[in-house]
Design a protein around this motif. Structure first.
Motif, short mmCIF file in Angstrom:
data_model
loop_
_atom_site.label_atom_id
_atom_site.label_comp_id
_atom_site.label_asym_id
_atom_site.label_seq_id
_atom_site.Cartn_x
_atom_site.Cartn_y
_atom_site.Cartn_z
N VAL A 118 0.85 -1.19 0.00
CA VAL A 118 0.00 0.00 0.00
C VAL A 118 0.89 1.24 0.00
N LYS A 119 0.75 2.04 -1.05
CA LYS A 119 1.55 3.25 -1.18
C LYS A 119 0.62 4.46 -1.28
N ALA A 120 0.91 5.48 -0.48
CA ALA A 120 0.10 6.69 -0.52
C ALA A 120 0.93 7.87 -0.05
N LYS A 121 0.63 9.03 -0.63
CA LYS A 121 1.35 10.27 -0.28
C LYS A 121 0.33 11.35 0.01
N PRO A 122 0.35 11.93 1.21
CA PRO A 122 -0.66 12.93 1.57
C PRO A 122 -0.30 14.32 1.04
N LYS A 127 -0.21 13.89 7.36
CA LYS A 127 0.33 12.55 7.40
C LYS A 127 -0.73 11.60 6.85
N ILE A 128 -0.34 10.35 6.70
CA ILE A 128 -1.29 9.37 6.13
C ILE A 128 -1.11 8.03 6.83
N ARG A 129 -2.21 7.30 6.93
CA ARG A 129 -2.17 6.01 7.63
C ARG A 129 -3.16 5.04 7.00
N LEU A 130 -2.95 3.76 7.28
CA LEU A 130 -3.97 2.77 6.98
C LEU A 130 -5.14 3.00 7.93
N ALA A 131 -6.36 2.75 7.44
CA ALA A 131 -7.54 2.97 8.27
C ALA A 131 -8.51 1.79 8.10
N TYR A 132 -9.47 1.71 8.99
CA TYR A 132 -10.48 0.66 8.92
C TYR A 132 -11.50 0.98 7.83
N TRP A 133 -11.94 -0.06 7.13
CA TRP A 133 -12.98 0.10 6.10
C TRP A 133 -14.29 0.54 6.75
N LYS A 159 2.02 8.21 8.91
CA LYS A 159 3.35 8.31 8.30
C LYS A 159 3.40 9.54 7.39
N ASP A 160 4.64 10.02 7.16
CA ASP A 160 4.80 11.09 6.18
C ASP A 160 4.47 10.59 4.78
N VAL A 161 4.90 9.37 4.49
CA VAL A 161 4.57 8.69 3.24
C VAL A 161 4.24 7.25 3.60
N LEU A 162 3.17 6.73 3.04
CA LEU A 162 2.75 5.37 3.36
C LEU A 162 3.37 4.38 2.38
N ASN A 163 4.07 3.40 2.93
CA ASN A 163 4.65 2.32 2.13
C ASN A 163 4.62 1.06 3.00
N GLU A 164 3.40 0.55 3.17
CA GLU A 164 3.16 -0.54 4.10
C GLU A 164 2.69 -1.79 3.35
N TYR A 165 2.73 -2.92 4.05
CA TYR A 165 2.25 -4.17 3.47
C TYR A 165 1.06 -4.70 4.28
N VAL A 166 0.04 -5.11 3.56
CA VAL A 166 -1.08 -5.85 4.15
C VAL A 166 -0.94 -7.29 3.67
N LEU A 167 -0.89 -8.21 4.63
CA LEU A 167 -0.64 -9.62 4.30
C LEU A 167 -1.97 -10.37 4.24
N ILE A 183 -8.83 -1.85 0.60
CA ILE A 183 -7.94 -1.31 1.64
C ILE A 183 -8.14 0.20 1.69
N VAL A 184 -8.14 0.75 2.90
CA VAL A 184 -8.44 2.17 3.10
C VAL A 184 -7.22 2.92 3.62
N ALA A 185 -6.99 4.11 3.06
CA ALA A 185 -5.97 5.02 3.57
C ALA A 185 -6.65 6.33 3.95
N GLU A 186 -6.08 7.00 4.96
CA GLU A 186 -6.69 8.22 5.49
C GLU A 186 -5.61 9.27 5.78
N GLU A 187 -5.84 10.48 5.28
CA GLU A 187 -4.98 11.61 5.66
C GLU A 187 -5.32 12.03 7.09
N VAL A 188 -4.30 12.42 7.84
CA VAL A 188 -4.53 12.91 9.20
C VAL A 188 -3.68 14.14 9.47
#
Length: 206
Positions: A118-122, A127-133, A159-167, A183-188
């Motif tokens: 999962v890659k995202a840039k706010p 910042k940006i994070r994984l979030a619940y659906w 995170k400043d930039v999201l580069n996470e793995y969902v297994l 999969i959901v991402a959210e700016e914070v």
């Protein structure tokens, strides 16, 4: 309106149900494109979103035709297409994508532990994070086989930039099984939620 078995009880064969769902996807796409028009977006953005919806229709119906050999698989592919049309209708206010190896959106992989990158840039200053659906449900998971997400591996910290793995544990799946995962991402900002978007990936086990 978008229930999984909306017509399956009336279909007399798999081929009949395919035709019903293909027509449904084509019909409902017009409603999503109408919503895009109502947003009064700049012309370039409006055209881009409507073109993306048309592409979802094309690919969804291609997958229904090729890989929908059971009612359940057809429903998963159909609902995946509906999710994707909704995502493109709303648009993406920040850079966001999900990759499996070098594939995105539509993926062919063997059964096993599937790593979704999962890659995202706010926006600047966010910042940006994984979030619940939805509450108590991290992802939307539609699957023709026994599969699940390993929550022990999920990092929900901003995170400043999201580069996470969902297994995704798809080790019990067989070739030709179908999985759709949102999969959901959210700016914070200072831990207060902002723009939130889901991104749906359709997986065929090969």
């Amino acid at each position: 309106m978008f229930g999984a078995d909306f017509e399956s009880g009336r279909a007399t064969s798999i081929d009949d149900y395919k035709i019903t769902c293909i027509q449904f996807i084509e019909d409902i796409s017009s409603d999503y494109k109408d919503w895009v028009v109502r947003y009064n977006l700049p012309e370039e953005e409006s055209v881009s979103r409507k073109n993306s919806i048309d592409k979802v229709v094309e690919t969804t119906n291609e997958w229904i035709g090729k890989y929908g050999n059971t009612i359940k698989k057809i429903d998963i592919i159909k609902d995946d297409g509906i999710n994707k049309m909704a995502e493109f209708t709303a648009g993406f206010p920040f850079d966001f994508n999900v990759y499996v190896e070098d594939q995105s959106r539509y993926v062919h992989v063997p059964a096993g532990q599937i790593k979704l990158n999962v890659k995202a840039k706010p926006h600047e200053g966010m910042k940006i994070r994984l979030a619940y659906w939805v509450q108590d449900q991290f992802v939307q998971l539609l699957t023709s086989c026994n599969s699940s997400v390993d929550m022990n591996k999920v990092d929900l910290q901003p995170k400043d930039v999201l580069n996470e793995y969902v297994l995704l544990d798809a080790s019990s799946c067989k070739p030709a099984d179908i999985v759709s995962i949102t999969i959901v991402a959210e700016e914070v900002s200072e831990n207060f939620g902002g723009e939130k978007r889901g991104l749906t990936t359709l997986i065929r086990i090969k």
